[in-house]
Design a protein around this motif. Structure first.
Motif, PDB file in Angstrom:
ATOM      1  N   SER A  20       0.727  -1.057   0.135  1.00 56.91           N
ATOM      2  CA  SER A  20      -0.042  -0.030  -0.103  1.00 56.91           C
ATOM      3  C   SER A  20       0.903   1.159   0.059  1.00 56.91           C
ATOM      4  N   LYS A  21       2.242   1.270   0.598  1.00 57.53           N
ATOM      5  CA  LYS A  21       2.855   2.365   0.668  1.00 57.53           C
ATOM      6  C   LYS A  21       3.971   2.356  -0.216  1.00 57.53           C
ATOM      7  N   VAL A  22       3.982   3.193  -1.240  1.00 58.91           N
ATOM      8  CA  VAL A  22       5.238   3.234  -2.147  1.00 58.91           C
ATOM      9  C   VAL A  22       5.470   4.752  -2.526  1.00 58.91           C
ATOM     10  N   VAL A  23       6.557   4.931  -2.957  1.00 57.26           N
ATOM     11  CA  VAL A  23       7.421   6.304  -3.157  1.00 57.26           C
ATOM     12  C   VAL A  23       7.424   5.996  -4.682  1.00 57.26           C
ATOM     13  N   VAL A  24       6.919   7.105  -5.229  1.00 58.02           N
ATOM     14  CA  VAL A  24       7.231   7.632  -6.644  1.00 58.02           C
ATOM     15  C   VAL A  24       8.333   8.574  -6.910  1.00 58.02           C
ATOM     16  N   GLY A  25       9.510   8.044  -7.485  1.00 58.03           N
ATOM     17  CA  GLY A  25      10.675   9.053  -7.425  1.00 58.03           C
ATOM     18  C   GLY A  25      10.786   9.631  -8.700  1.00 58.03           C
ATOM     19  N   LEU A  26      10.919  10.683  -9.319  1.00 60.16           N
ATOM     20  CA  LEU A  26      10.971  11.324 -10.424  1.00 60.16           C
ATOM     21  C   LEU A  26      12.634  12.038 -10.521  1.00 60.16           C
ATOM     22  N   GLY A  27      13.265  11.883 -11.565  1.00 56.80           N
ATOM     23  CA  GLY A  27      14.443  12.175 -11.869  1.00 56.80           C
ATOM     24  C   GLY A  27      14.696  12.729 -13.069  1.00 56.80           C
ATOM     25  N   TRP A  28      15.837  13.594 -13.318  1.00 53.64           N
ATOM     26  CA  TRP A  28      16.381  14.222 -14.619  1.00 53.64           C
ATOM     27  C   TRP A  28      17.764  14.810 -14.390  1.00 53.64           C
ATOM     28  N   ASP A  29      18.280  14.987 -15.456  1.00 54.73           N
ATOM     29  CA  ASP A  29      19.506  15.934 -15.607  1.00 54.73           C
ATOM     30  C   ASP A  29      19.439  16.862 -16.799  1.00 54.73           C
ATOM     31  N   VAL A  30      19.858  17.808 -16.700  1.00 54.81           N
ATOM     32  CA  VAL A  30      19.925  19.097 -17.505  1.00 54.81           C
ATOM     33  C   VAL A  30      21.286  19.092 -18.212  1.00 54.81           C
ATOM     34  N   ASN A  31      21.073  19.135 -19.784  1.00 53.91           N
ATOM     35  CA  ASN A  31      22.118  19.357 -20.446  1.00 53.91           C
ATOM     36  C   ASN A  31      22.950  20.487 -20.429  1.00 53.91           C
ATOM     37  N   GLN A  32      24.111  20.582 -21.017  1.00 53.66           N
ATOM     38  CA  GLN A  32      24.875  21.755 -20.799  1.00 53.66           C
ATOM     39  C   GLN A  32      24.461  23.121 -22.016  1.00 53.66           C
ATOM     40  N   PHE A  33      23.478  23.121 -22.822  1.00 48.74           N
ATOM     41  CA  PHE A  33      23.308  23.986 -23.237  1.00 48.74           C
ATOM     42  C   PHE A  33      23.020  25.361 -22.251  1.00 48.74           C
ATOM     43  N   ASP A  34      23.589  26.440 -22.727  1.00 41.35           N
ATOM     44  CA  ASP A  34      23.460  27.699 -21.763  1.00 41.35           C
ATOM     45  C   ASP A  34      22.351  28.437 -22.074  1.00 41.35           C
ATOM     46  N   THR A  35      21.120  28.206 -21.131  1.00 47.81           N
ATOM     47  CA  THR A  35      20.031  29.252 -21.410  1.00 47.81           C
ATOM     48  C   THR A  35      19.919  30.305 -20.636  1.00 47.81           C
ATOM     49  N   GLY A  36      20.754  30.871 -19.979  1.00 47.51           N
ATOM     50  CA  GLY A  36      20.910  31.959 -19.238  1.00 47.51           C
ATOM     51  C   GLY A  36      20.328  31.814 -17.883  1.00 47.51           C
ATOM     52  N   GLY A  37      19.941  30.682 -17.360  1.00 47.24           N
ATOM     53  CA  GLY A  37      19.104  30.524 -16.025  1.00 47.24           C
ATOM     54  C   GLY A  37      19.258  29.029 -15.667  1.00 47.24           C
ATOM     55  N   ASP A  38      18.966  28.926 -14.388  1.00 49.33           N
ATOM     56  CA  ASP A  38      18.958  27.690 -13.834  1.00 49.33           C
ATOM     57  C   ASP A  38      17.477  26.883 -14.256  1.00 49.33           C
TER      58      ASP A  38
END
Length: 193
Positions: free
Chosen positions: A21-39
């Motif tokens: 009954s008790k689960v954890v949904v984990g979501l993840g990602w990495d951001v690639n290196q293109f500079d967009t001028g912001g985090d």
């Protein structure tokens, strides 16, 4: 060993795990290196839906501004504003036994915060995944890696838990949307300012 899913694949979560009954949904990602001028600030959210595919009330939307569903069935573990580090970037705890009867689907989404101002989209995001593990034992039950099939989208539905004949199942969706969080909210019946 966790089940590794492909886009569109469905798998039962509770059939092989009686009493789960008790689960954890984990979501993840990495951001690639293109500079967009912001985090990059990506935000995981969950929409608790009725059979109609829409929320029954505004509180059925769990996100950084509403961390806990009134039923106690979902708890968002907080906003990660950078995506730095290994493993899950954001997590949502789910108690399947507390999900109200009328809510039969839980869609898990990730959106980019202020994508237009920051000139960002999912084409700049790599290694996006959703995984579900048993909160009690820590055992990973399933994982879905979204792959690199996004370009200009600013929101994505990673997958959804849904109830079918008394069983909870998971559907690996991996579909992108333009229009960020507002587009997802409109799709699921949430009013946005």
């Amino acid at each position: 060993m966790p089940i590794s899913l492909q886009k569109g694949q469905k798998v039962s979560l509770t059939k092989g795990n009686p009493g789960l009954s008790k689960v954890v949904v984990g979501l993840g990602w990495d951001v690639n290196q293109f500079d967009t001028g912001g985090d990059f600030d990506l935000d995981a959210s969950a929409f608790l839906l009725t059979d109609s595919g829409r929320v029954s009330r505004q509180e059925d939307f769990v996100f950084f501004g509403n961390l806990t569903h009134p039923s106690g069935s979902l708890t968002h573990m907080g906003d990660n504003r950078t995506g730095e580090g290994e493993g899950d970037d954001e997590q949502i705890k789910v108690d399947l036994s507390k999900v109200p009867e009328n809510l039969t689907r839980i869609a898990f989404t990730v959106t980019i915060y202020e994508p237009e101002q920051r000139r960002q989209n999912f084409g700049q995001v790599n290694n996006a995944f959703i995984r579900i593990y048993n909160e009690v034992t820590g055992e990973e039950l399933l994982r879905y890696d979204l792959g690199e099939d996004f370009s200009i989208e600013t929101a994505a539905v990673f997958g959804e838990l849904y109830k079918n004949n008394g069983e909870w199942k998971f559907n690996a969706i991996g579909s992108g949307y333009q229009g960020g969080l507002a587009a997802l909210c409109a799709n699921y019946g949430i009013e946005v300012e």
